[in-house]
Design a protein around this motif. Structure first.
Motif, short mmCIF file in Angstrom:
data_model
loop_
_atom_site.label_atom_id
_atom_site.label_comp_id
_atom_site.label_asym_id
_atom_site.label_seq_id
_atom_site.Cartn_x
_atom_site.Cartn_y
_atom_site.Cartn_z
N SER A 56 7.58 -5.33 1.84
CA SER A 56 6.93 -4.90 0.59
C SER A 56 7.07 -3.40 0.48
O SER A 56 6.78 -2.67 1.44
N THR A 57 7.49 -2.95 -0.67
CA THR A 57 7.47 -1.51 -0.96
C THR A 57 6.27 -1.18 -1.85
O THR A 57 5.46 -0.31 -1.54
N THR A 59 3.58 -3.32 -3.28
CA THR A 59 2.23 -3.87 -3.12
C THR A 59 1.54 -3.24 -1.91
O THR A 59 0.35 -2.87 -1.98
N1 CP Z 1 6.63 -6.36 -7.01
C1 CP Z 1 6.34 -6.41 -5.69
O1 CP Z 1 5.51 -7.22 -5.24
O2 CP Z 1 7.01 -5.49 -4.96
P1 CP Z 1 7.01 -5.43 -3.36
O3 CP Z 1 7.63 -6.71 -2.87
O4 CP Z 1 7.82 -4.22 -3.01
O5 CP Z 1 5.58 -5.32 -2.91
#
Ligand code: CP
Length: 312
Positions: A56-57, A59
């Protein structure tokens, strides 16, 4: 320590009033932030855990940054850190952490019951930061973005194009509860929303005087839309059984030709994106795109969620 905290496991657990309040609060944080005002320290003295078993970036950073900006301390766990890896149960993990943390933000990308097991205690709020079935905090960021641009969510016309994945599920469970909205979910055959989600979203739409349509045929795309929304064709942590799945997704790419059918429409994307797959670079990086504002709104909506869960 305060007991009997709220959890955000699914948007179906949240009343209409709570959903509207979460979007209002997030919109307030977004507006204040745009004006240069810091968050108020409503979580001073609290401790929030983040546990991301999948990448995850946005969230993870959104919840960590929101917690810190609200005055909380953050304890971050990576996928290999907890004794779950050596066989401790999810339920025991939740019970133990609830004695020490005020909130626990979890991404499993696994079955929704896994997140529910962490919430089988009444001392620590648990937030679903994306499970296999639903990505509730993404929808809050999406609606905060719509409210910021349109002034309100009521009446918004949204065309969702792509896979009926966990972001689409959350969008359907949230947008249909706002008055007079129009949501069309356009997906390849076999990649639509789960039946249970469609049934719930239809019931929500009926109650709110909105419309909710699922279709697999591009000729059924609506005549007008305020927002065109897509997501990555391969959701984080998933793969498709059919090795030829790309063939059926190809016609569902959001490109300039599709956007030209909706003059003035804004383009939404939950990110991360694959330019050239679900969306062309021309659209994602073009003037109609608000995808990066939408990403920032993940932090403002995370702040609203943490305040609602932990403070009340
Ligand atoms: N949109 C979203 O959930 O991005 P991440 O997977 O980077 O958290």
């Amino acid at each position: 320590m305060q007991h009997k905290r709220r959890h955000l496991l699914s948007l179906t657990d949240v009343s209409d009033e709570e959903l509207f309040r979460l979007v209002e609060t997030a919109s307030g944080y977004a507006a204040a932030s745009a004006a240069g005002a810091p968050y108020t320290k409503v979580l001073a003295g609290r401790v929030i855990g983040t546990y991301f078993k999948k990448t995850s970036t946005r969230t993870r950073t959104a919840f960590s940054a929101a917690a810190l900006r609200l005055g909380a301390e953050v304890v971050a766990y990576g996928p290999g850190d907890l004794q779950e890896n050596t066989g401790e149960t999810t339920q025991d993990t939740g019970r133990v952490l609830s004695r020490m943390l005020d909130g626990f933000v979890v991404r499993t990308a696994g079955p929704d019951r896994e997140i529910a097991a962490y919430a089988d205690q009444d001392r620590m709020s648990v937030v679903n930061a994306m499970s296999e079935g639903e990505h509730p905090t993404q929808a809050l960021a999406d609606l905060t973005t719509i409210q910021g641009l349109a002034g309100e969510v009521d009446g918004a016309k949204v065309l969702y194009v792509g896979e009926g994945n966990n972001s689409a599920v959350a969008l359907a469970l949230a947008l249909t509860r706002f008055k007079g909205t129009e949501l069309t979910v356009l997906t390849p055959e076999g990649y639509g929303l789960p039946e249970g989600t469609s049934a719930l979203a239809s019931a929500y739409a009926e109650a709110s005087g909105s419309t909710f349509t699922c279709t697999h045929d591009l000729v059924d795309a609506p005549g007008s839309a305020d927002f065109v929304y897509t997501t990555r064709w391969q959701t984080t942590g998933t793969s498709k059984a059919d090795p030829k799945w790309r063939d059926v997704f190809e016609p569902f790419r959001v490109d300039a030709a599709l956007m030209s059918r909706y003059p003035g429409a804004r383009f939404l994307h939950d990110l991360p994106a694959h330019r050239g797959e679900e969306v062309t670079a021309e659209v994602l990086d073009g003037p109609a795109s608000v995808a990066f504002d939408q990403a920032e709104n993940k932090m403002h909506s995370a702040a609203a969620v943490l305040e609602w869960c932990v403070v009340g």
